[in-house]
Design a protein around this motif. Sequence first.
Motif, short mmCIF file in Angstrom:
data_model
loop_
_atom_site.label_atom_id
_atom_site.label_comp_id
_atom_site.label_asym_id
_atom_site.label_seq_id
_atom_site.Cartn_x
_atom_site.Cartn_y
_atom_site.Cartn_z
N SER A 1 -22.71 11.79 53.99
CA SER A 1 -24.08 11.68 53.46
C SER A 1 -24.15 10.78 52.23
O SER A 1 -25.23 10.35 51.82
CB SER A 1 -24.61 13.07 53.09
OG SER A 1 -23.79 13.67 52.10
N THR B 1 -27.28 8.72 50.58
CA THR B 1 -27.67 9.12 49.23
C THR B 1 -27.78 7.93 48.30
O THR B 1 -28.73 7.80 47.50
CB THR B 1 -26.65 10.12 48.65
OG1 THR B 1 -26.60 11.28 49.48
CG2 THR B 1 -27.04 10.53 47.23
N GLN C 1 -30.80 5.53 47.43
CA GLN C 1 -31.84 5.95 46.50
C GLN C 1 -32.06 4.94 45.38
O GLN C 1 -33.13 4.90 44.78
CB GLN C 1 -31.47 7.32 45.92
CG GLN C 1 -32.59 8.02 45.18
CD GLN C 1 -32.28 9.49 44.94
OE1 GLN C 1 -31.31 10.02 45.46
NE2 GLN C 1 -33.10 10.16 44.15
N LEU D 1 -29.41 15.09 45.20
CA LEU D 1 -28.32 14.66 46.07
C LEU D 1 -27.25 13.89 45.30
O LEU D 1 -26.05 14.04 45.55
CB LEU D 1 -28.86 13.82 47.22
CG LEU D 1 -29.67 14.56 48.29
CD1 LEU D 1 -30.27 13.56 49.28
CD2 LEU D 1 -28.79 15.56 49.01
N ILE D 2 -27.69 13.05 44.36
CA ILE D 2 -26.73 12.27 43.58
C ILE D 2 -25.90 13.18 42.69
O ILE D 2 -24.67 13.04 42.59
CB ILE D 2 -27.46 11.20 42.74
CG1 ILE D 2 -27.97 10.08 43.67
CG2 ILE D 2 -26.53 10.60 41.68
CD1 ILE D 2 -28.70 8.97 42.97
N THR E 1 -23.45 15.07 44.82
CA THR E 1 -22.35 14.22 45.29
C THR E 1 -21.38 13.89 44.17
O THR E 1 -20.17 13.82 44.37
CB THR E 1 -22.92 12.91 45.89
OG1 THR E 1 -23.87 13.23 46.93
CG2 THR E 1 -21.81 12.06 46.50
#
Length: 292
Positions: free
Chosen positions: A119, A123, A126, A142-143, A146
């Motif tokens: 993913s 991601t 963005q 999400l960042i 991650t």
Amino acid sequence: MTKPLLLFVEYALGLLDDFNTVFQGEAPLLHELQPRVKKLIDNFASNFMRMNYVRSASKVDPHLTSQYMPLSGVYLGVGNYGELEKLCSGDQELVLTGCRNFYIEAILQLQKRFDFKDSFFSTIQQIIPKNVRERTPPTLQLIFSTFPTLRNACDPAKAETEWRALSLLSTEELGLQTEDELRLLSAETFWVLVLKLKSSAGLLFPNVAVVITFIFSLSYSNAIAERVFSFLKINRNDRRNCLSNDVLLGLMRTKFLMKNTQSTAATIKFPDKLIDRVQKVRANAVIVGDEF
């Protein structure tokens, strides 16, 4: 039969060479890796498969024979116009089949080497200007998920607020005329403009700056590291094996300064303060200071 094949190889390898050249550079392009690989795969696939399938497929299957164009429709590059017709029908079939097999193998090798199931690759999209303006996705969750280390480097809540404010930033504040002009900017150019913006307290988006700097520092290729090793190999050789790390670092910085300013050894300009300090120190003394 040799000439059509050589012309085809010139065309096909040209596409691969263009792709390789882009990612041998030093610009931060990790966010472009997935779309550029997909574009290359789709380009190869469209040369022997039906366009409707190539456009709609999330992952092209080059062995799906039901989506093949007739053999005569296989594209061999602009240089082959008129060349294939000079061959007999049997040789034409051999050339077209061989070229189609090349496309199939190229697609399979690209898919094998670039696995985008993680993913992370979606991601990182963005940071593209269009996605920033449309808040796609709407948060930085999400960042931060991650890269959890970012939580220690900045304030996630403030970064979130700053991120959402970016979609409301006027184009005039960035020195641009229209929204379309903004969306056409490369990610690097866009963020250079954004991170230059300041308030009375300093950077306008300090927490987002930490996030973006971190993402842009992620390597997408080993080309940069290979260049450093090549530089070390050239400069620290059998005859110069006593060079200290400080000297090597100085040589490397000088090289990059000359490259970035497009200077030569004869035209490079050093700050007057640096020249003045060098003239005043004794032989082999270290120049102490952080002004330079």
